[in-house]
Write an enzyme that holds these catalytic residues in place. Sequence first.
Site, PDB file in Angstrom:
ATOM      1  N   ASP A   1     -14.538   8.689 -18.274  1.00 15.25           N
ATOM      2  CA  ASP A   1     -15.569   8.024 -18.854  1.00 15.25           C
ATOM      3  C   ASP A   1     -17.025   8.484 -18.988  1.00 15.25           C
ATOM      4  OD1 ASP A   1     -13.606   6.077 -18.367  1.00 15.25           O
ATOM      5  OD2 ASP A   1     -14.470   4.996 -16.852  1.00 15.25           O
TER       6      ASP A   1
HETATM    7  N1  URA Z   1     -10.301   5.660 -14.287  1.00 16.06           N
HETATM    8  C1  URA Z   1     -11.379   5.240 -14.957  1.00 16.06           C
HETATM    9  O1  URA Z   1     -11.402   3.752 -14.844  1.00 16.06           O
HETATM   10  N2  URA Z   1     -12.101   5.976 -15.701  1.00 16.06           N
HETATM   11  C2  URA Z   1     -12.150   7.252 -15.819  1.00 16.06           C
HETATM   12  O2  URA Z   1     -13.024   7.963 -16.104  1.00 16.06           O
HETATM   13  C3  URA Z   1     -10.953   7.811 -14.840  1.00 16.06           C
HETATM   14  C4  URA Z   1     -10.117   6.992 -14.127  1.00 16.06           C
END
Ligand code: URA
Length: 259
Positions: free
Chosen positions: A107
């Site tokens: 993310d």
């Molecule tokens: N899980 C999430 O919620 N975000 C990420 O970036 C990776 C795994």
Amino acid sequence: MQERLQKIISAAGVASRRKAEAMILNGLVSVNGRTVTELGSKADVERDHIRVAGRLLRPLSSRLTILLHKPIGYVSTLSDPQGRPTVASLLRESGIKERVYPVGRLDYNSSGLMLMTNDGELANTLMSRDTRAPRTYHVKLDGRPCEEDLKKLESGIALDGRKTAPAKIRILGERGEGQKLWCEITLIEGRYHQVRRMFERIGTPVVKLKRVRIAFLTDQGLAPGAWRALTPGETERLKGSKRENRNGKKSLLPRRGKP
Ligand code: URA
């Protein structure tokens, strides 16, 4: 080194050995400009120009895999329609000229380890469902989950109508301002916003998320924004994880309390 064409093509991650054979028979493979349709034909991936369906195979010597510590505020793609900084722009600024592609996503608001590669075989291995290379995250939570809820997350909950694979969770303790609780979670699959959605489900949303390990690779010595190239040995070990898991030789997850 001279090797059979179908072996070279499958080792490059373009297709399985059987599909590579079909491609050769169908006239989709050329060596130094000449179409080859015999299955016994050999070539040298380091010296010969091998094209599969028009695409030039990359010699092993120019394959590059980078372990990057993505900082918060970077998109984990090559470009962004909203014009935000990307992991590709970060690597370009730090002098990487080779075009490498992200393996999976992290993310915008999360930090931690990402692999970027031009090695199609490695990318295919890591993205394949049966590789299940464990990824470990440290998360700061808003709230304190009970033991029962953590067990639920570990054994699997329904997300998008499908149960999540077994996970391992370890409480790390309360840290920092506000003494929020930090947990470690290890997953063997990577669904969209999976960690955030899992903790959201039990009423303790994630306020900070950091990926600290991918298989045996850790963030030790890699500050946010820093990167390093994997060694050939590390790359081979990652490629081997698919075979190991398929043969049931490896436990995919750490034992509880022993990450
Ligand atoms: N899980 C999430 O919620 N975000 C990420 O970036 C990776 C795994």
